[in-house]
Write a protein that holds these residues in place. Sequence first.
Motif, PDB file in Angstrom:
ATOM      1  N   ASN A   1      37.370 -60.136-106.511  1.00  0.00           N
ATOM      2  CA  ASN A   1      36.855 -59.416-107.677  1.00  0.00           C
ATOM      3  C   ASN A   1      35.370 -59.156-107.464  1.00  0.00           C
ATOM      4  O   ASN A   1      34.544 -60.067-107.633  1.00  0.00           O
ATOM      5  CB  ASN A   1      37.080 -60.254-108.941  1.00  0.00           C
ATOM      6  N   PRO A   2      34.982 -57.935-107.073  1.00  0.00           N
ATOM      7  CA  PRO A   2      33.574 -57.657-106.745  1.00  0.00           C
ATOM      8  C   PRO A   2      32.623 -57.947-107.893  1.00  0.00           C
ATOM      9  O   PRO A   2      31.513 -58.432-107.677  1.00  0.00           O
ATOM     10  CB  PRO A   2      33.576 -56.172-106.374  1.00  0.00           C
ATOM     11  N   ARG A   3      33.054 -57.634-109.121  1.00  0.00           N
ATOM     12  CA  ARG A   3      32.162 -57.864-110.268  1.00  0.00           C
ATOM     13  C   ARG A   3      31.913 -59.353-110.483  1.00  0.00           C
ATOM     14  O   ARG A   3      30.778 -59.777-110.725  1.00  0.00           O
ATOM     15  CB  ARG A   3      32.763 -57.237-111.521  1.00  0.00           C
ATOM     16  N   ALA A   4      32.984 -60.152-110.418  1.00  0.00           N
ATOM     17  CA  ALA A   4      32.834 -61.596-110.639  1.00  0.00           C
ATOM     18  C   ALA A   4      31.948 -62.217-109.562  1.00  0.00           C
ATOM     19  O   ALA A   4      31.061 -63.024-109.857  1.00  0.00           O
ATOM     20  CB  ALA A   4      34.204 -62.269-110.649  1.00  0.00           C
ATOM     21  N   SER A   5      32.174 -61.826-108.302  1.00  0.00           N
ATOM     22  CA  SER A   5      31.371 -62.400-107.227  1.00  0.00           C
ATOM     23  C   SER A   5      29.920 -61.939-107.315  1.00  0.00           C
ATOM     24  O   SER A   5      29.000 -62.698-106.994  1.00  0.00           O
ATOM     25  CB  SER A   5      31.963 -62.044-105.866  1.00  0.00           C
ATOM     26  N   ALA A   6      29.696 -60.710-107.763  1.00  0.00           N
ATOM     27  CA  ALA A   6      28.330 -60.207-107.912  1.00  0.00           C
ATOM     28  C   ALA A   6      27.578 -60.979-108.993  1.00  0.00           C
ATOM     29  O   ALA A   6      26.384 -61.267-108.852  1.00  0.00           O
ATOM     30  CB  ALA A   6      28.347 -58.718-108.237  1.00  0.00           C
ATOM     31  N   ARG A   7      28.302 -61.312-110.085  1.00  0.00           N
ATOM     32  CA  ARG A   7      27.661 -62.089-111.161  1.00  0.00           C
ATOM     33  C   ARG A   7      27.270 -63.482-110.658  1.00  0.00           C
ATOM     34  O   ARG A   7      26.167 -63.967-110.923  1.00  0.00           O
ATOM     35  CB  ARG A   7      28.600 -62.210-112.364  1.00  0.00           C
ATOM     36  N   LEU A   8      28.184 -64.124-109.937  1.00  0.00           N
ATOM     37  CA  LEU A   8      27.870 -65.450-109.385  1.00  0.00           C
ATOM     38  C   LEU A   8      26.693 -65.368-108.423  1.00  0.00           C
ATOM     39  O   LEU A   8      25.785 -66.202-108.441  1.00  0.00           O
ATOM     40  CB  LEU A   8      29.093 -66.015-108.658  1.00  0.00           C
ATOM     41  N   ALA A   9      26.715 -64.340-107.565  1.00  0.00           N
ATOM     42  CA  ALA A   9      25.645 -64.184-106.575  1.00  0.00           C
ATOM     43  C   ALA A   9      24.293 -63.991-107.252  1.00  0.00           C
ATOM     44  O   ALA A   9      23.280 -64.549-106.801  1.00  0.00           O
ATOM     45  CB  ALA A   9      25.959 -63.006-105.657  1.00  0.00           C
ATOM     46  N   ALA A  10      24.267 -63.228-108.330  1.00  0.00           N
ATOM     47  CA  ALA A  10      23.006 -62.978-109.024  1.00  0.00           C
ATOM     48  C   ALA A  10      22.424 -64.272-109.585  1.00  0.00           C
ATOM     49  O   ALA A  10      21.216 -64.534-109.484  1.00  0.00           O
ATOM     50  CB  ALA A  10      23.226 -61.958-110.141  1.00  0.00           C
ATOM     51  N   VAL A  11      23.288 -65.103-110.175  1.00  0.00           N
ATOM     52  CA  VAL A  11      22.835 -66.377-110.741  1.00  0.00           C
ATOM     53  C   VAL A  11      22.272 -67.274-109.638  1.00  0.00           C
ATOM     54  O   VAL A  11      21.207 -67.888-109.783  1.00  0.00           O
ATOM     55  CB  VAL A  11      23.999 -67.082-111.472  1.00  0.00           C
ATOM     56  N   LEU A  12      22.973 -67.341-108.530  1.00  0.00           N
ATOM     57  CA  LEU A  12      22.569 -68.235-107.444  1.00  0.00           C
ATOM     58  C   LEU A  12      21.309 -67.736-106.740  1.00  0.00           C
ATOM     59  O   LEU A  12      20.444 -68.520-106.360  1.00  0.00           O
ATOM     60  CB  LEU A  12      23.720 -68.378-106.447  1.00  0.00           C
TER      61      LEU A  12
ATOM     62  N   SER B   1      35.858 -79.689-102.104  1.00  0.00           N
ATOM     63  CA  SER B   1      34.934 -80.735-102.539  1.00  0.00           C
ATOM     64  C   SER B   1      34.773 -80.813-104.048  1.00  0.00           C
ATOM     65  O   SER B   1      34.440 -81.868-104.578  1.00  0.00           O
ATOM     66  CB  SER B   1      33.550 -80.489-101.910  1.00  0.00           C
ATOM     67  N   ASP B   2      34.975 -79.705-104.755  1.00  0.00           N
ATOM     68  CA  ASP B   2      34.709 -79.688-106.185  1.00  0.00           C
ATOM     69  C   ASP B   2      35.434 -78.515-106.828  1.00  0.00           C
ATOM     70  O   ASP B   2      35.886 -77.588-106.136  1.00  0.00           O
ATOM     71  CB  ASP B   2      33.206 -79.578-106.443  1.00  0.00           C
ATOM     72  N   VAL B   3      35.543 -78.557-108.152  1.00  0.00           N
ATOM     73  CA  VAL B   3      36.207 -77.504-108.929  1.00  0.00           C
ATOM     74  C   VAL B   3      35.341 -77.158-110.122  1.00  0.00           C
ATOM     75  O   VAL B   3      34.749 -78.041-110.748  1.00  0.00           O
ATOM     76  CB  VAL B   3      37.597 -77.963-109.426  1.00  0.00           C
ATOM     77  N   ILE B   4      35.250 -75.876-110.445  1.00  0.00           N
ATOM     78  CA  ILE B   4      34.577 -75.450-111.665  1.00  0.00           C
ATOM     79  C   ILE B   4      35.512 -74.477-112.387  1.00  0.00           C
ATOM     80  O   ILE B   4      36.147 -73.615-111.772  1.00  0.00           O
ATOM     81  CB  ILE B   4      33.212 -74.794-111.350  1.00  0.00           C
ATOM     82  N   LEU B   5      35.637 -74.646-113.702  1.00  0.00           N
ATOM     83  CA  LEU B   5      36.589 -73.855-114.487  1.00  0.00           C
ATOM     84  C   LEU B   5      35.943 -72.580-115.015  1.00  0.00           C
ATOM     85  O   LEU B   5      34.740 -72.529-115.267  1.00  0.00           O
ATOM     86  CB  LEU B   5      37.118 -74.680-115.657  1.00  0.00           C
ATOM     87  N   THR B   6      36.768 -71.564-115.185  1.00  0.00           N
ATOM     88  CA  THR B   6      36.318 -70.326-115.826  1.00  0.00           C
ATOM     89  C   THR B   6      36.442 -70.489-117.338  1.00  0.00           C
ATOM     90  O   THR B   6      37.310 -71.228-117.825  1.00  0.00           O
ATOM     91  CB  THR B   6      37.175 -69.140-115.362  1.00  0.00           C
ATOM     92  N   PRO B   7      35.610 -69.791-118.123  1.00  0.00           N
ATOM     93  CA  PRO B   7      34.476 -68.976-117.681  1.00  0.00           C
ATOM     94  C   PRO B   7      33.362 -69.861-117.122  1.00  0.00           C
ATOM     95  O   PRO B   7      33.069 -70.923-117.661  1.00  0.00           O
ATOM     96  CB  PRO B   7      34.021 -68.265-118.954  1.00  0.00           C
ATOM     97  N   VAL B   8      32.775 -69.434-116.025  1.00  0.00           N
ATOM     98  CA  VAL B   8      31.803 -70.251-115.308  1.00  0.00           C
ATOM     99  C   VAL B   8      30.493 -70.296-116.084  1.00  0.00           C
ATOM    100  O   VAL B   8      29.892 -69.258-116.386  1.00  0.00           O
ATOM    101  CB  VAL B   8      31.556 -69.691-113.897  1.00  0.00           C
ATOM    102  N   ASP B   9      30.069 -71.523-116.425  1.00  0.00           N
ATOM    103  CA  ASP B   9      28.782 -71.707-117.098  1.00  0.00           C
ATOM    104  C   ASP B   9      27.668 -71.701-116.059  1.00  0.00           C
ATOM    105  O   ASP B   9      27.768 -72.367-115.010  1.00  0.00           O
ATOM    106  CB  ASP B   9      28.774 -73.031-117.863  1.00  0.00           C
TER     107      ASP B   9
END
Length: 455
Positions: A162-173, A250-258
């Motif tokens: 999902n390009p939009r979801a990955s772009a949002r994560l990338a922006a935060v990081l 190693s770890d899990v994070i649930l959606t919606p990602v905080d």
Amino acid sequence: MSARILVVDDIEANRRLLQAKLEAQYYTVIQAENGPQALEVARKELPDIILLDVMMPGMDGYEVCRRLKEDPATAFIPVVMVTALSDTEDRVRGLDAGAEDFLTKPVDDFALMSRVGALMRYNAVASELRQRQANGLGGGLDLESTKEESDQPARIFIVDDNPRASARLAAVLREAGHTVVTLAEAGTMGDLSRLGVDLMILSLPSKSFDALKLCAHFKVTEATRAVSILLICDPEDRERAAKGLEIGASDVILTPVDKQELLVRVRTQARRARYIEMLRRRVDKGLELSVIDQLTGLYNRRYMMSQLHQFMQRSVMGGRPVSVMMADIDHFKSVNDTYGHDAGDEVLQEIATRLRENVRPMDIVCRPGGEEFLVIMPETPGDLACAAAERIRRAVAMAPFIVGRAALRIQITVSVGVSTITGEQDTIADLTKRADQALYQAKTTGRNRVESTAA
């Protein structure tokens, strides 16, 4: 893989419930009923994992976790916070205190066992590396230097169709200073080792690929085995997430990602990956130090003896003969006395260089000690060994050595003794004794010459 787990909770019923669940899976359980007792037991017993209740009277779980992580004796024990609190702020606070993860009461059996299993795999690697350090294969890691290096920004690869979801994560990081590449940007998984990835964020809901198969593939591939994997999953997909943890995530994070939880979990995983990498580097360095002479960069006596044993065994079992060349610098004491020990060290280093430049790749050049050098020549009969020794003798004598700030030109020569294995009854002591006798003969008959017991 079993483990010793410390369960900390001020309510006895809660402790006994976790104890029953863990012992049913053959874990050994230790109990503590408050913060101070937990700190004391942790230092004394050094458990593999600590399950720590947050809400306790007096000293709460956050404070206990902070103190555990500040103490060098317990800093590397994984801590899982167990609490009825479910707000993101509470999770982030626990992770900030140094906890590896959170479990929410009532504790789900599948999530508990999966989390413990994942932490045990991490702890097994870290414990083995720390044990190698304790055995002298590398210097220790102090907490401050470890924290400083492990807190550096991470290199992250996001695998999500999902390009939009990955772009949002990338922006935060990226806003937090991390280096991020998304699957959409890379176009392909490619060679992750080339990217130098610390952490991979893998989306379980992706439709165009099976995320769990990818996770398994990454964990069995040499180039990506050490990369931490953070799974993103939907709340109703906990079983697949737990399966991912069993596979090696190693770890899990649930959606919606905080946003805050994402940053803290990324930081935690990056710290662990960097810590393991630092331990590996220290152990590798320690292994190198254990076999390398630090002045010349040649192999030391310890490595020389192990290699001689292997080549002699191979020779007596039908292989070609092995020869050794023992060289000693002529009048080396006068070099030290006349020009100083610094000049003597430079001479030793230059001898090492000329030796390396005049042997075959298969030959092993060693400095057993002092001004003595030994070359192991596998698959080499006596006549060829003598020819090689003569070539080395000429290489040393043909050009003066330039030493010191004054660029003094010193003429250096070596005397050389050669010996070759004679049969299956020959020992390392026999082989080196004959080379030493030949060397003594070269010294007493004029120096700067080669003598052999094998010619």
